[in-house]
Scaffold this active site. Structure first.
Site, PDB file in Angstrom:
ATOM      1  N   PHE A  14       0.657  -1.142  -0.117  1.00  0.00           N
ATOM      2  CA  PHE A  14       0.062  -0.084  -0.001  1.00  0.00           C
ATOM      3  C   PHE A  14       0.831   1.308   0.027  1.00  0.00           C
ATOM      4  O   PHE A  14       0.997   2.032  -0.897  1.00  0.00           O
ATOM      5  CB  PHE A  14      -0.781  -0.044   1.327  1.00  0.00           C
ATOM      6  N   GLY A  39       1.656  -7.563  -0.427  1.00  0.00           N
ATOM      7  CA  GLY A  39       1.846  -6.644  -1.547  1.00  0.00           C
ATOM      8  C   GLY A  39       1.288  -7.305  -2.958  1.00  0.00           C
ATOM      9  O   GLY A  39       0.993  -8.387  -2.825  1.00  0.00           O
ATOM     10  N   ALA A 117      11.161   2.450   7.653  1.00  0.00           N
ATOM     11  CA  ALA A 117       9.703   2.730   7.949  1.00  0.00           C
ATOM     12  C   ALA A 117       9.413   2.032   9.354  1.00  0.00           C
ATOM     13  O   ALA A 117       9.161   0.712   9.455  1.00  0.00           O
ATOM     14  CB  ALA A 117       8.771   2.036   6.577  1.00  0.00           C
ATOM     15  N   TYR A 148       5.050  -7.366  15.867  1.00  0.00           N
ATOM     16  CA  TYR A 148       5.090  -6.195  15.184  1.00  0.00           C
ATOM     17  C   TYR A 148       5.955  -4.938  15.888  1.00  0.00           C
ATOM     18  O   TYR A 148       6.803  -4.329  15.203  1.00  0.00           O
ATOM     19  CB  TYR A 148       3.809  -5.572  14.618  1.00  0.00           C
TER      20      TYR A 148
END
Ligand code: UDP
Length: 316
Positions: A14, A39, A117, A148
């Site tokens: 995204f 993706g 990121a 995460y």
């Protein structure tokens, strides 16, 4: 082409795909590396065949096969939605650890800038509001979300170690909730869920009482912040996000108003360790990058809605 490329890992995702497009549009050459785990190639349809764009199918946590000097490396490869990373725990940890190491090695080999990121998830379920970069976070290291949160925290630590001990040029972006076209319909994140549910006249699923908050940034705003950060020489971490904070119930109501959908609201259990409040302090980005989001939530939602209507047979 002799110009060194900017490498975008996770470039078919995204955020990554919007970033690849923006880089090519401003004249950069781009190598996009993605294993298509979350993706999709469709996201790159406007770039495939473009002379300034190359796609490399690879899992960055195993290998980063770019055999030429690079201008910069943007490491965006990772499952990012809770529903994605919770079912890919080991892959998520590998993307943040081995993936980050490979991306750092590639950048350092060319003395190029490395941009990680990272995520507002490094702040966990924060005890300070809004969250500034100086806040160290409140994370459960063994909870389900830790795959995460700790992956991003480790990636930040690894990046700073390379910066301190190897002289790497390292910038860390702590990206807050972002939405917009190209989020997958089954992505699981709150706004795309609500928009799809509203279009299908299905109940909007509110987890918990809906009083938890998020601050939603439109993807175009986010991308302009990433480019400004890439072009800067800022070392260390910076928040990117929209500081306008809304409860989940408010977001649901906005979606209903915008779509005119008759969908009711249904409540279900709040996921474990779901942050109760999240709102970025973006004063550092404003001051250093002269950046702030400009897209209103209503405008961003309309654009996302138009995309969802185009890409599916969802009825109004
Ligand atoms: N959420 C919700 N309904 C949904 C999806 C998410 O109420 O269908 C809530 C979720 O519990 C969280 C917030 O919306 O409090 C944002 O969730 P999301 O998965 O978008 O991202 P997060 O900020 O948790 O990473």
């Amino acid at each position: 082409m002799s110009q060194r490329p900017v490498v975008v890992t996770g470039g078919a995702g995204f955020l990554g795909s919007h970033l690849c497009e923006a880089l090519v549009a401003r004249g950069d050459r781009v190598v996009c590396v993605d294993n298509l785990s979350t993706g999709v190639l469709d996201n790159l349809s406007s770039l495939m065949g473009h002379p300034a764009f190359r796609f490399v199918m690879a899992d960055v946590s195993r290998d980063l096969p770019v055999d030429e000097p690079v201008a910069a490396v943007l490491h965006f490869a990772s499952p990012a939605s809770p529903s994605e990373y919770l079912v890919r725990p080991l892959e998520t940890l590998a993307a943040g650890s081995e993936g980050t190491r490979h991306a750092l090695e590639l950048a350092a080999g060319s003395a190029a800038r490395f941009v990680l990121a990272s995520s507002s998830e490094v702040y966990g379920d924060p005890t300070e509001h809004p969250q500034a970069e100086s806040y160290w976070g409140y994370v459960n290291p063994i909870g389900p979300r830790s795959v995460y949160d700790e992956s991003k925290r480790f990636a930040e630590a690894l990046s700073m170690a390379w910066c301190r001990h190897k002289g790497a040029d390292v910038g860390i972006l702590r990206i807050f909730n972002t939405y917009g076209p190209r989020q997958r319909l089954d992505d699981g994140r709150v706004l795309v869920n609500f928009l799809v549910q509203a279009l299908q006249c299905q109940p909007l699923t509110i987890y918990g009482d809906g009083n938890q908050t998020r601050s939603m940034c439109f993807v175009d705003d986010l991308v302009s912040g990433v480019l400004a950060f890439l072009d800067s020489d800022v070392v260390g971490a910076i928040n990117l996000g929209n500081p306008e904070e809304h409860s989940i119930l408010e977001l649901a109501q906005m979606v209903l108003d915008l779509t005119g959908s008759p969908s009711p609201l249904v409540h279900s259990e709040l996921p474990l360790d779901d942050p109760r409040r999240r709102c970025p302090d973006v004063s550092r980005a404003k001051c250093i990058l002269d950046w702030e989001p400009t897209t209103s939530l209503a405008a961003g939602l309309l654009s996302t809605l138009a995309y969802l209507r185009r890409c599916s047979s969802l009825s109004p």
